[in-house]
Design a protein around this motif. Structure first.
Motif, mmCIF file in Angstrom:
data_model
loop_
_atom_site.group_PDB
_atom_site.id
_atom_site.type_symbol
_atom_site.label_atom_id
_atom_site.label_comp_id
_atom_site.label_asym_id
_atom_site.label_seq_id
_atom_site.Cartn_x
_atom_site.Cartn_y
_atom_site.Cartn_z
ATOM 1 N N GLY A 30 -15.754 -25.165 21.665
ATOM 2 C CA GLY A 30 -14.685 -24.536 20.889
ATOM 3 C C GLY A 30 -14.497 -23.068 21.207
ATOM 4 N N TYR A 73 -12.687 -22.964 24.637
ATOM 5 C CA TYR A 73 -11.309 -23.426 24.447
ATOM 6 C C TYR A 73 -10.441 -22.310 23.858
ATOM 7 C CZ TYR A 73 -7.561 -26.713 23.198
ATOM 8 O OH TYR A 73 -6.364 -27.369 23.095
ATOM 9 N N GLN A 74 -11.017 -21.503 22.976
ATOM 10 C CA GLN A 74 -10.259 -20.462 22.286
ATOM 11 C C GLN A 74 -10.298 -19.113 23.010
ATOM 12 O OE1 GLN A 74 -8.289 -21.108 19.835
ATOM 13 N NE2 GLN A 74 -7.652 -19.009 19.431
ATOM 14 N N LYS A 85 -13.519 -19.331 17.529
ATOM 15 C CA LYS A 85 -13.637 -20.647 18.156
ATOM 16 C C LYS A 85 -12.536 -21.563 17.626
ATOM 17 C CE LYS A 85 -16.634 -22.804 14.693
ATOM 18 N NZ LYS A 85 -17.860 -23.561 14.422
ATOM 19 N N TRP A 86 -12.279 -22.641 18.354
ATOM 20 C CA TRP A 86 -11.331 -23.656 17.935
ATOM 21 C C TRP A 86 -12.094 -24.812 17.311
ATOM 22 C CZ3 TRP A 86 -6.439 -24.093 16.871
ATOM 23 C CH2 TRP A 86 -5.838 -25.347 16.781
ATOM 24 N N ASN A 87 -11.688 -25.214 16.100
ATOM 25 C CA ASN A 87 -12.287 -26.363 15.442
ATOM 26 C C ASN A 87 -11.450 -27.593 15.785
ATOM 27 O OD1 ASN A 87 -12.893 -28.433 13.441
ATOM 28 N ND2 ASN A 87 -14.001 -26.850 12.315
ATOM 29 N N LYS A 90 -8.344 -28.701 13.641
ATOM 30 C CA LYS A 90 -7.240 -28.107 14.398
ATOM 31 C C LYS A 90 -6.921 -26.691 13.912
ATOM 32 C CE LYS A 90 -6.740 -32.146 16.357
ATOM 33 N NZ LYS A 90 -7.311 -32.383 17.701
ATOM 34 N N SER A 91 -7.954 -25.864 13.890
ATOM 35 C CA SER A 91 -7.743 -24.507 13.387
ATOM 36 C C SER A 91 -8.716 -23.539 14.067
ATOM 37 C CB SER A 91 -7.951 -24.458 11.869
ATOM 38 O OG SER A 91 -9.276 -24.832 11.530
ATOM 39 N N VAL A 92 -8.335 -22.253 14.062
ATOM 40 C CA VAL A 92 -9.184 -21.197 14.609
ATOM 41 C C VAL A 92 -10.146 -20.738 13.513
ATOM 42 C CG1 VAL A 92 -9.228 -18.890 15.619
ATOM 43 C CG2 VAL A 92 -7.353 -20.463 16.160
ATOM 44 N N TYR A 147 -4.662 -18.191 27.244
ATOM 45 C CA TYR A 147 -5.988 -18.815 27.270
ATOM 46 C C TYR A 147 -6.567 -18.753 28.671
ATOM 47 C CZ TYR A 147 -4.817 -20.606 22.651
ATOM 48 O OH TYR A 147 -4.482 -20.703 21.326
#
Length: 290
Positions: free
Chosen positions: A191, A194-195, A213-215, A219-221, A255
């Motif tokens: 995550g 990815y972020q 991080k991306w969860n 579907k959230s930061v 990104y």
């Protein structure tokens, strides 16, 4: 057969009085026991939501991260539904053991069972501290020694195997090649990588700053797992990778790593396992690649 209305009325009055008396006794008994488990979970849910949106109302205590709170709530909702109407004070260690037996039968890991135990315990302690559960000194989870660690051979690659993995990914033109190389040289979680954006990469001081991080589930930061950002030095191999990715020309919000199709859906472990098997090295998940 006709009956005297007065006699019938008196009989009905006695029945009504008896039922009312029993109802009062039941209500008094329930008030002494406190709320049901379902009511307790609902109140705990509201408290965690309030804490996430307005942590200052909790005073000086460090608030629970919302991602952690969601994990707690999912566990108690998934595994304790059979307790919902039971007074929380009547939930026993036998009930908790039944949950773990069912989880084991359904194939849940030790880690998931440990997390369920923690969630039940925290909910119980929260209710006890607020006098919602009466006549109980300790939560029913106490005494269950569940370890989050699995008793199996650890997944790990040595340096030569990891370098072989990366080189084969490039040779076979895997869409994951740059992601796996980045994970190897930064120690970043799936995550976090990815972020990662251009603004987090300092090419002058050669430092990467992991700040969020991306969860993939929600579907959230989110903030990092430990709640604090960290920085990773950029070695020569990592610098070459960043140049390969075209970081210099990227916009600050762009990104860094390519959006691999399966990665967009949170599937990072299976492709890596499959690739390891194809090239003849021990299988491992993405997290272990760190």
């Amino acid at each position: 057969e006709e009956r005297d209305p007065e006699i019938v009325k008196k009989q009905l009055d006695r029945i009504y009085s008896r039922l009312m008396s029993e109802a009062k006794k039941d209500a008094i008994g329930r008030s002494h026991m406190g709320c049901t488990w379902g009511e307790l979970v609902q109140k705990w849910t509201k408290a965690l939501e309030d804490e996430a949106t307005a942590p200052e109302i909790q005073g000086l205590r460090r608030p629970v991260k919302w991602s952690t709170a969601r994990g707690y709530l999912q566990a108690v909702n998934d595994f304790t539904k059979s307790w919902w109407k039971k007074p929380a004070s009547e939930v026993t260690p036998a009930d908790v053991e039944d949950v773990f037996v069912d989880m084991k039968r359904l194939g849940y890991s030790n880690c998931r069972m440990y997390n369920a135990k923690v969630a039940i315990s925290k909910c119980f302690k929260w209710g006890m501290a607020r006098r919602m559960i009466r006549g109980v000194a300790v939560p029913p989870t106490q005494g269950f020694g569940i370890s989050r660690k699995e008793s199996k051979r650890p997944e790990i690659l040595n340096v030569s195997q990891t370098e072989f993995l990366v080189s084969e990914a490039y040779r076979r033109k895997s869409p994951w090649k740059q992601v796996w190389k980045g994970a190897y040289h930064t120690g970043g979680r799936s995550g976090e990588l990815y972020q990662l954006k251009r603004k987090h990469v300092d090419l002058v001081d050669r430092m990467i700053h992991f700040e969020e991080k991306w969860n993939f589930v929600y579907k959230s930061v989110e903030d990092l797992k430990d709640g604090e950002w960290r920085q990773v030095p950029i070695n020569d191999d990592l610098f070459d990778l960043l140049m390969e990715l075209g970081v210099k020309e990227m916009d600050p919000e762009e990104y860094v790593f390519p959006r691999v199709a399966a990665w967009n859906y949170g599937s990072a472990a299976d492709p890596l396992r499959k690739f390891c098997e194809e090239i003849g090295i021990p299988s491992l998940c993405f997290h272990t690649l760190r």
